[in-house]
Design a protein around this motif. Structure first.
Motif, PDB file in Angstrom:
ATOM      1  N   SER A   1       0.857  -1.188   0.000  1.00 38.41           N
ATOM      2  CA  SER A   1       0.000   0.000   0.000  1.00 38.41           C
ATOM      3  C   SER A   1       0.894   1.239   0.000  1.00 38.41           C
ATOM      4  CB  SER A   1      -0.909   0.016   1.229  1.00 38.41           C
ATOM      5  OG  SER A   1      -1.662   1.199   1.283  1.00 38.41           O
ATOM      6  N   SER A   2       0.715   2.074  -1.003  1.00 30.65           N
ATOM      7  CA  SER A   2       1.564   3.260  -1.137  1.00 30.65           C
ATOM      8  C   SER A   2       0.844   4.555  -0.797  1.00 30.65           C
ATOM      9  CB  SER A   2       2.103   3.353  -2.572  1.00 30.65           C
ATOM     10  OG  SER A   2       1.031   3.412  -3.502  1.00 30.65           O
ATOM     11  N   HIS A   3      -0.470   4.510  -0.603  1.00 28.83           N
ATOM     12  CA  HIS A   3      -1.228   5.733  -0.360  1.00 28.83           C
ATOM     13  C   HIS A   3      -1.392   6.050   1.116  1.00 28.83           C
ATOM     14  CE1 HIS A   3      -4.241   2.485  -0.264  1.00 28.83           C
ATOM     15  NE2 HIS A   3      -4.879   3.241   0.601  1.00 28.83           N
ATOM     16  N   ASN A   4      -0.860   5.196   2.011  1.00 28.35           N
ATOM     17  CA  ASN A   4      -0.940   5.448   3.448  1.00 28.35           C
ATOM     18  C   ASN A   4       0.434   5.828   3.990  1.00 28.35           C
ATOM     19  OD1 ASN A   4      -3.110   2.896   3.073  1.00 28.35           O
ATOM     20  ND2 ASN A   4      -3.840   4.647   4.265  1.00 28.35           N
ATOM     21  N   LYS A   5       0.570   7.064   4.450  1.00 25.02           N
ATOM     22  CA  LYS A   5       1.826   7.519   5.025  1.00 25.02           C
ATOM     23  C   LYS A   5       1.800   7.332   6.540  1.00 25.02           C
ATOM     24  CE  LYS A   5       2.797  10.891   1.391  1.00 25.02           C
ATOM     25  NZ  LYS A   5       3.086  12.317   1.078  1.00 25.02           N
ATOM     26  N   ARG A   6       2.885   6.787   7.041  1.00 27.18           N
ATOM     27  CA  ARG A   6       2.972   6.432   8.455  1.00 27.18           C
ATOM     28  C   ARG A   6       2.655   7.615   9.382  1.00 27.18           C
ATOM     29  NH1 ARG A   6       5.743   2.932  11.920  1.00 27.18           N
ATOM     30  NH2 ARG A   6       6.513   3.935  13.795  1.00 27.18           N
ATOM     31  N   ASP A   7       3.329   8.727   9.177  1.00 30.34           N
ATOM     32  CA  ASP A   7       3.151   9.877  10.071  1.00 30.34           C
ATOM     33  C   ASP A   7       1.728  10.412  10.029  1.00 30.34           C
ATOM     34  OD1 ASP A   7       5.771   9.623  10.772  1.00 30.34           O
ATOM     35  OD2 ASP A   7       6.503  11.203   9.442  1.00 30.34           O
ATOM     36  N   ASP A   8       1.146  10.456   8.844  1.00 27.43           N
ATOM     37  CA  ASP A   8      -0.220  10.972   8.712  1.00 27.43           C
ATOM     38  C   ASP A   8      -1.223  10.087   9.459  1.00 27.43           C
ATOM     39  OD1 ASP A   8       0.817  12.963   7.149  1.00 27.43           O
ATOM     40  OD2 ASP A   8       0.247  12.041   5.237  1.00 27.43           O
ATOM     41  N   ILE A   9      -1.070   8.772   9.327  1.00 30.28           N
ATOM     42  CA  ILE A   9      -1.996   7.846   9.991  1.00 30.28           C
ATOM     43  C   ILE A   9      -1.860   7.939  11.506  1.00 30.28           C
ATOM     44  CG2 ILE A   9      -2.621   5.421  10.306  1.00 30.28           C
ATOM     45  CD1 ILE A   9      -3.432   6.553   7.606  1.00 30.28           C
ATOM     46  N   ILE A  10      -0.619   7.961  11.984  1.00 32.35           N
ATOM     47  CA  ILE A  10      -0.380   8.010  13.433  1.00 32.35           C
ATOM     48  C   ILE A  10      -0.937   9.301  14.029  1.00 32.35           C
ATOM     49  CG2 ILE A  10       1.419   8.190  15.194  1.00 32.35           C
ATOM     50  CD1 ILE A  10       3.052   6.189  13.601  1.00 32.35           C
ATOM     51  N   LYS A  11      -0.704  10.427  13.360  1.00 33.22           N
ATOM     52  CA  LYS A  11      -1.224  11.706  13.864  1.00 33.22           C
ATOM     53  C   LYS A  11      -2.744  11.717  13.874  1.00 33.22           C
ATOM     54  CE  LYS A  11       2.723  14.570  12.475  1.00 33.22           C
ATOM     55  NZ  LYS A  11       3.191  15.654  11.570  1.00 33.22           N
ATOM     56  N   ALA A  12      -3.352  11.153  12.844  1.00 28.71           N
ATOM     57  CA  ALA A  12      -4.820  11.136  12.763  1.00 28.71           C
ATOM     58  C   ALA A  12      -5.421  10.272  13.868  1.00 28.71           C
ATOM     59  CB  ALA A  12      -5.250  10.622  11.393  1.00 28.71           C
ATOM     60  N   VAL A  13      -4.863   9.090  14.092  1.00 29.60           N
ATOM     61  CA  VAL A  13      -5.381   8.191  15.129  1.00 29.60           C
ATOM     62  C   VAL A  13      -5.169   8.788  16.516  1.00 29.60           C
ATOM     63  CG1 VAL A  13      -5.186   5.905  16.168  1.00 29.60           C
ATOM     64  CG2 VAL A  13      -5.019   6.151  13.688  1.00 29.60           C
ATOM     65  N   ALA A  14      -3.983   9.332  16.758  1.00 30.54           N
ATOM     66  CA  ALA A  14      -3.702   9.948  18.061  1.00 30.54           C
ATOM     67  C   ALA A  14      -4.623  11.138  18.311  1.00 30.54           C
ATOM     68  CB  ALA A  14      -2.244  10.396  18.121  1.00 30.54           C
ATOM     69  N   GLY A  15      -4.922  11.902  17.263  1.00 27.50           N
ATOM     70  CA  GLY A  15      -5.835  13.033  17.412  1.00 27.50           C
ATOM     71  C   GLY A  15      -7.239  12.594  17.780  1.00 27.50           C
ATOM     72  N   LEU A  16      -7.710  11.516  17.168  1.00 31.08           N
ATOM     73  CA  LEU A  16      -9.041  10.999  17.486  1.00 31.08           C
ATOM     74  C   LEU A  16      -9.126  10.525  18.935  1.00 31.08           C
ATOM     75  CD1 LEU A  16      -9.914   8.949  14.264  1.00 31.08           C
ATOM     76  CD2 LEU A  16     -11.020  11.050  15.038  1.00 31.08           C
ATOM     77  N   VAL A  17      -8.087   9.824  19.381  1.00 35.25           N
ATOM     78  CA  VAL A  17      -8.071   9.321  20.755  1.00 35.25           C
ATOM     79  C   VAL A  17      -8.030  10.477  21.748  1.00 35.25           C
ATOM     80  CG1 VAL A  17      -6.784   7.944  22.426  1.00 35.25           C
ATOM     81  CG2 VAL A  17      -6.972   7.165  20.064  1.00 35.25           C
ATOM     82  N   GLY A  18      -7.256  11.519  21.432  1.00 36.51           N
ATOM     83  CA  GLY A  18      -7.183  12.669  22.315  1.00 36.51           C
ATOM     84  C   GLY A  18      -8.496  13.411  22.413  1.00 36.51           C
TER      85      GLY A  18
END
Length: 312
Positions: free
Chosen positions: A191-208
């Protein structure tokens, strides 16, 4: 010659169509499934066999022996009559695909990765039970399985779909009154359309946003949010003891832990070190003073002699 050519073409077409049918019925990992991701080292067949054996062993302890649900709604159990049991087994083979088994190996879409679909099983609970026992007994029960990651939910691996799905999926662990320290373990395959930093920031933001008391802890978190993307499918789970069980690695979790020194031993070692350092400092000072005296003695003698001659 034309007849021979037609025969050859017919054989080629027959062979190609037969080869396509071989893979036509193969099931793949899809959105909406639950199961277990199992990584291996080059040998997927042996890995799958070990996974079936290991998972059935611990599933029997948690849920009891498996009862396969037939298409007519009856349960298949052991029978005393061997002939009747054989007939039933043949009937089950004919009805292949109509009955739901507890575990079913599917094509994950990535090399060295096997996906085991689960039915009437809690993947996170089962995998944690396996690792807990292996960690306690230090008994290695597999040679080809590396990591075993539960998949409690799946969605499309696009940012909008993931955000929408995660809001509901993460509620049991992070929505008030629940809260926890957490980290995010992300891995993308094919999968090339998922960037690690973007996914981690998005998930962490939702949890926060769910609860301000949810805090990121990369050293010793209470929970780990596992995000595994394979092609266009995002596999999710929330697990405890991720560091304790060596990132859910079956080969590492059975290794003996390195012995930890007691606090008293550490204090004694530090005290001995400090005393040794103090003794070295005193010794060095004494040597320095002695060297200084050795240097000054001749000069004092000369000064005395010079003063005596002046008096004379």
């Amino acid at each position: 010659m034309s007849a021979d050519n037609d025969k050859k073409r017919g054989k080629k077409r027959f062979a190609s169509s037969r080869g396509n049918k071989r893979y036509k019925g193969c099931r793949e990992l899809e959105v909406g499934m639950q199961g277990i991701i199992i990584t291996c080292n080059m040998n997927e067949k042996k890995c799958t066999s070990e996974a079936y054996s290991l998972l059935n062993e611990y599933a029997d302890k948690l849920y009891g022996p498996e009862k396969i649900q037939d298409c007519d709604g009856s349960n298949s159990e052991e029978e005393d009559d061997a002939e009747a049991a054989l007939k039933k087994e043949v009937a089950q083979l004919k009805k292949k695909g109509k009955g739901e088994k507890r575990f079913q190996a599917l094509d994950s879409g990535a090399n060295n990765v096997v996906f085991i679909r689960t039915h009437n099983v809690e993947p996170d609970k089962l995998v944690h039970h396996v690792l807990s026992d292996l960690h306690a007994t230090k008994k290695n029960k597999s040679r080809n399985i590396l990591r075993m990651l539960p998949v409690s939910g799946t969605c499309k691996a696009f940012q909008e779909d993931m955000d929408k799905y995660l809001i509901t999926f993460l509620e049991p662990w992070f929505k008030p009154p629940n809260h926890a320290t957490f980290q995010i373990a992300f891995k993308a395959r094919n999968s090339s359309h998922n960037k690690r930093d973007d996914i981690i920031k998005a998930v962490a933001g939702l949890v926060g946003k769910m609860n301000p008391e949810n805090k990121v802890d990369l050293t010793n978190p209470e929970l780990t949010i596992i995000v595994e993307v394979i092609k266009t499918v995002c596999c999710l789970s929330v697990v405890p003891d991720y560091a304790l069980y060596r990132k859910y690695n079956l080969q590492e979790v059975v290794k003996e832990d390195a012995p930890k020194a007691d606090a008293a031993d550490k204090r004694a070692d530090q005290k001995a070190t400090d005393q040794g350092d103090s003794a070295d400092v005193v010794k060095a000072e004494e040597q320095t003073e002695k060297q200084a005296e050795d240097i000054k003695v001749p000069e004092n003698d000369k000064l005395v002699e010079a003063a005596t001659e002046d008096k004379k």
